[in-house]
Enzyme design. Sequence first.
Site, PDB file in Angstrom:
ATOM      1  CD1 TRP A  43      -1.936  -2.222   0.745  1.00 19.69           C
ATOM      2  CD2 TRP A  43      -2.908  -1.077   2.395  1.00 19.69           C
ATOM      3  NE1 TRP A  43      -2.974  -2.979   1.237  1.00 19.69           N
ATOM      4  CE2 TRP A  43      -3.587  -2.300   2.247  1.00 19.69           C
ATOM      5  CE3 TRP A  43      -3.327  -0.181   3.374  1.00 19.69           C
ATOM      6  CZ2 TRP A  43      -4.679  -2.645   3.044  1.00 19.69           C
ATOM      7  CZ3 TRP A  43      -4.401  -0.526   4.159  1.00 19.69           C
ATOM      8  CH2 TRP A  43      -5.078  -1.752   3.983  1.00 19.69           C
TER       9      TRP A  43
HETATM   10 FE1  SF4 Z   1       3.850  -1.856   2.305  1.00 22.91          FE
HETATM   11 FE2  SF4 Z   1       5.086  -1.611   4.670  1.00 22.91          FE
HETATM   12 FE3  SF4 Z   1       2.641  -0.562   4.337  1.00 22.91          FE
HETATM   13 FE4  SF4 Z   1       3.006  -3.208   4.427  1.00 22.91          FE
HETATM   14  S1  SF4 Z   1       3.372  -1.720   6.113  1.00 22.91           S
HETATM   15  S2  SF4 Z   1       1.717  -2.110   2.969  1.00 22.91           S
HETATM   16  S3  SF4 Z   1       4.971  -3.465   3.371  1.00 22.91           S
HETATM   17  S4  SF4 Z   1       4.537   0.065   3.269  1.00 22.91           S
END
Ligand code: SF4
Length: 148
Positions: A43
Site C-alpha cells: 500500500w
Molecule cells: Fe507496504 Fe510496509 Fe505498508 Fe506493508 S506496512 S503495505 S509493506 S509500506
Amino acid sequence: MPTFVYMTRCDGCGECVDICPSDIMHIDTTYRRAYNLEPHFCWECYSCVKACPQNAIDVRGYAEFAPLGHSVRVLREEEKRTISWKIKFRDGNEKNFVSPIRTTEWGSIKSPSDYEAPSPDALKAQELAHEPETLHIDALPTLPPQKK
Ligand code: SF4
Ligand code: SF4
C-alpha cells in the site's frame, strides 16, 4: 514505491509483520529475517518503515518507471520523534525531508482489545466503534439541511 528489507540490519523482531495492513511483511523461516513477500500489493503506507526499530526497511520504485541509480533512505529516530527521508537522484542531487513521527507518547495508544466490545446494536449505527468519545467530542458533526 514499495518497501524492501536490508537483511543485514533486520533482527527478525516482527514489528513490521504485525503492523503491515497488507499482510505482506513476512519472516523468512530459514534466515529469520523479514522480507516484503509481494511488493505489488504494498500500500506504500510506510507503517513498517516507521515501526522498524533497526531502520532496516527502505523503499524503491518499480523498475518500470524508476530509473536505476537513485535511492531512498529512511531514518527513524524515536528519541527525536522524527523520520527523515533522504532522496538521492541519479545526477547526485540529494533532497532531505524530516517529519514528525507522531504526536502521542510511544506505547500510549490502547489496542482495540483494551476497549469494551461494542454491543451488537452498534453494527446498525452510523458511527464507528467508540465514536464520538474517542474523538473527544460530544457528537459527530452533521451536515446542515439543504436549502430548497
Ligand atoms: Fe507496504 Fe510496509 Fe505498508 Fe506493508 S506496512 S503495505 S509493506 S509500506
Ligand atoms: Fe526486521 Fe525491522 Fe521488520 Fe523487525 S521491524 S522484523 S528489524 S525489518
